[in-house]
Write a protein that holds these residues in place. Structure first.
Motif, PDB file in Angstrom:
ATOM      1  N   PRO A   1      23.647  35.157  32.775  1.00  0.00           N
ATOM      2  CA  PRO A   1      22.895  36.409  32.871  1.00  0.00           C
ATOM      3  C   PRO A   1      23.588  37.461  33.738  1.00  0.00           C
ATOM      4  CG  PRO A   1      21.761  34.660  34.050  1.00  0.00           C
ATOM      5  CD  PRO A   1      22.907  34.029  33.325  1.00  0.00           C
ATOM      6  N   ARG A   2      24.433  37.040  34.670  1.00  0.00           N
ATOM      7  CA  ARG A   2      25.219  37.976  35.482  1.00  0.00           C
ATOM      8  C   ARG A   2      26.559  37.321  35.808  1.00  0.00           C
ATOM      9  NH1 ARG A   2      21.940  35.439  39.015  1.00  0.00           N
ATOM     10  NH2 ARG A   2      22.823  34.840  41.011  1.00  0.00           N
ATOM     11  N   ARG A   3      27.463  38.112  36.288  1.00  0.00           N
ATOM     12  CA  ARG A   3      28.814  37.632  36.584  1.00  0.00           C
ATOM     13  C   ARG A   3      28.764  36.530  37.639  1.00  0.00           C
ATOM     14  NH1 ARG A   3      33.472  41.848  36.764  1.00  0.00           N
ATOM     15  NH2 ARG A   3      35.162  40.428  36.324  1.00  0.00           N
ATOM     16  N   LEU A   4      29.471  35.414  37.388  1.00  0.00           N
ATOM     17  CA  LEU A   4      29.468  34.285  38.314  1.00  0.00           C
ATOM     18  C   LEU A   4      30.544  34.393  39.380  1.00  0.00           C
ATOM     19  CD1 LEU A   4      29.036  31.176  35.983  1.00  0.00           C
ATOM     20  CD2 LEU A   4      27.288  32.485  37.182  1.00  0.00           C
ATOM     21  N   TYR A   5      31.663  35.011  39.034  1.00  0.00           N
ATOM     22  CA  TYR A   5      32.804  35.010  39.936  1.00  0.00           C
ATOM     23  C   TYR A   5      33.544  36.326  39.817  1.00  0.00           C
ATOM     24  CZ  TYR A   5      37.326  33.784  41.946  1.00  0.00           C
ATOM     25  OH  TYR A   5      38.463  33.757  42.704  1.00  0.00           O
ATOM     26  N   LEU A   6      34.009  36.808  40.947  1.00  0.00           N
ATOM     27  CA  LEU A   6      34.803  38.020  40.991  1.00  0.00           C
ATOM     28  C   LEU A   6      36.101  37.675  41.708  1.00  0.00           C
ATOM     29  CD1 LEU A   6      34.807  41.055  40.364  1.00  0.00           C
ATOM     30  CD2 LEU A   6      33.797  41.423  42.610  1.00  0.00           C
ATOM     31  N   HIS A   7      37.219  37.814  40.994  1.00  0.00           N
ATOM     32  CA  HIS A   7      38.520  37.500  41.581  1.00  0.00           C
ATOM     33  C   HIS A   7      38.726  38.376  42.821  1.00  0.00           C
ATOM     34  CE1 HIS A   7      42.885  37.277  42.052  1.00  0.00           C
ATOM     35  NE2 HIS A   7      42.779  36.119  41.401  1.00  0.00           N
ATOM     36  N   PRO A   8      39.338  37.837  43.874  1.00  0.00           N
ATOM     37  CA  PRO A   8      39.537  38.619  45.110  1.00  0.00           C
ATOM     38  C   PRO A   8      40.226  39.966  44.884  1.00  0.00           C
ATOM     39  CG  PRO A   8      40.005  36.329  45.532  1.00  0.00           C
ATOM     40  CD  PRO A   8      39.764  36.462  44.047  1.00  0.00           C
ATOM     41  N   ASP A   9      41.200  40.038  43.984  1.00  0.00           N
ATOM     42  CA  ASP A   9      41.864  41.320  43.705  1.00  0.00           C
ATOM     43  C   ASP A   9      40.893  42.309  43.069  1.00  0.00           C
ATOM     44  OD1 ASP A   9      44.219  40.306  44.724  1.00  0.00           O
ATOM     45  OD2 ASP A   9      45.021  39.760  42.749  1.00  0.00           O
ATOM     46  N   ASP A  10      40.056  41.825  42.150  1.00  0.00           N
ATOM     47  CA  ASP A  10      39.053  42.690  41.525  1.00  0.00           C
ATOM     48  C   ASP A  10      37.996  43.118  42.541  1.00  0.00           C
ATOM     49  OD1 ASP A  10      40.379  42.338  39.112  1.00  0.00           O
ATOM     50  OD2 ASP A  10      39.081  40.681  38.489  1.00  0.00           O
ATOM     51  N   GLN A  11      37.669  42.223  43.470  1.00  0.00           N
ATOM     52  CA  GLN A  11      36.694  42.541  44.505  1.00  0.00           C
ATOM     53  C   GLN A  11      37.194  43.687  45.388  1.00  0.00           C
ATOM     54  OE1 GLN A  11      36.190  39.564  47.518  1.00  0.00           O
ATOM     55  NE2 GLN A  11      34.161  40.302  48.087  1.00  0.00           N
ATOM     56  N   ILE A  12      38.455  43.658  45.751  1.00  0.00           N
ATOM     57  CA  ILE A  12      39.031  44.716  46.589  1.00  0.00           C
ATOM     58  C   ILE A  12      38.966  46.053  45.861  1.00  0.00           C
ATOM     59  CG2 ILE A  12      41.196  45.555  47.602  1.00  0.00           C
ATOM     60  CD1 ILE A  12      41.825  42.556  48.206  1.00  0.00           C
ATOM     61  N   GLU A  13      39.308  46.063  44.573  1.00  0.00           N
ATOM     62  CA  GLU A  13      39.262  47.301  43.792  1.00  0.00           C
ATOM     63  C   GLU A  13      37.833  47.837  43.683  1.00  0.00           C
ATOM     64  OE1 GLU A  13      41.772  49.262  42.780  1.00  0.00           O
ATOM     65  OE2 GLU A  13      42.962  47.821  43.932  1.00  0.00           O
ATOM     66  N   LEU A  14      36.867  46.952  43.460  1.00  0.00           N
ATOM     67  CA  LEU A  14      35.468  47.389  43.383  1.00  0.00           C
ATOM     68  C   LEU A  14      34.983  47.969  44.706  1.00  0.00           C
ATOM     69  CD1 LEU A  14      33.519  44.799  41.225  1.00  0.00           C
ATOM     70  CD2 LEU A  14      33.640  47.246  40.893  1.00  0.00           C
ATOM     71  N   LEU A  15      35.378  47.350  45.801  1.00  0.00           N
ATOM     72  CA  LEU A  15      34.971  47.857  47.110  1.00  0.00           C
ATOM     73  C   LEU A  15      35.569  49.230  47.384  1.00  0.00           C
ATOM     74  CD1 LEU A  15      35.140  44.597  49.269  1.00  0.00           C
ATOM     75  CD2 LEU A  15      33.094  45.829  48.537  1.00  0.00           C
ATOM     76  N   LYS A  16      36.766  49.474  46.901  1.00  0.00           N
ATOM     77  CA  LYS A  16      37.405  50.785  47.073  1.00  0.00           C
ATOM     78  C   LYS A  16      36.666  51.858  46.280  1.00  0.00           C
ATOM     79  CE  LYS A  16      42.111  49.183  47.893  1.00  0.00           C
ATOM     80  NZ  LYS A  16      43.473  49.080  47.313  1.00  0.00           N
ATOM     81  N   THR A  17      36.220  51.533  45.078  1.00  0.00           N
ATOM     82  CA  THR A  17      35.581  52.526  44.212  1.00  0.00           C
ATOM     83  C   THR A  17      34.085  52.670  44.466  1.00  0.00           C
ATOM     84  OG1 THR A  17      35.257  50.901  42.454  1.00  0.00           O
ATOM     85  CG2 THR A  17      37.272  52.210  42.370  1.00  0.00           C
TER      86      THR A  17
END
Length: 143
Positions: free
Chosen positions: A49-65
């Motif tokens: 139903p929702r995302r289970l895992y966020l790769h650390p590199d993707d997490q950094i990009e999301l936090l920036k945006t």
């Protein structure tokens, strides 16, 4: 639905748990490669139903945006692979590597097999515990 035998029954049990207790959709049990040769064991693919895992590199990009803390970070689910196992089974790194090698790419242009799966471990009392398992080493997430 799944192949016969204990592995097929285990896969059916886990699929029903994901569907009715955890609201997964698009669930399918895979028992054969695309060339019709059998997989080492049944695997389940599905959409949580929702995302289970966020790769650390993707997490950094999301936090920036997403600097605004009040704004919700998108949790678009991705297709996940699930490996049904029983607590009494003995697994080795080699047997896990065989499963990872047998997994199909998630996107058609990609030739790489998925690097992550959900390990579903079923206990004799029918309790199911889920773990994220990676093929290789993954750097820690940012907190």
């Amino acid at each position: 639905m799944a192949g016969t035998g204990p592995a097929g029954e285990l896969a059916s049990t886990v699929l029903e748990n994901l569907q009715y207790q955890h609201d997964w959709t698009e669930l399918k049990i895979h028992t054969h490669f695309t060339d019709q040769s059998p997989l080492p064991r049944p695997l389940i693919s599905g959409l949580p139903p929702r995302r289970l895992y966020l790769h650390p590199d993707d997490q950094i990009e999301l936090l920036k945006t997403h600097r605004n803390l009040d704004e919700a970070i998108p949790e678009t689910p991705e297709v996940e692979w699930v490996l049904p196992t029983h607590l009494a089974e003995k697994w080795t790194l080699r047997s896990f590597a065989r499963v990872f090698d047998s997994m199909q790419p998630q996107t058609p242009p990609s030739t790489d097999h998925p690097k992550r799966l959900v390990l579903a471990t079923v206990h004799a009392d029918s309790t199911i515990v889920y773990y994220l398992m990676h093929d290789g080493i993954v750097k820690p997430r940012q907190n």
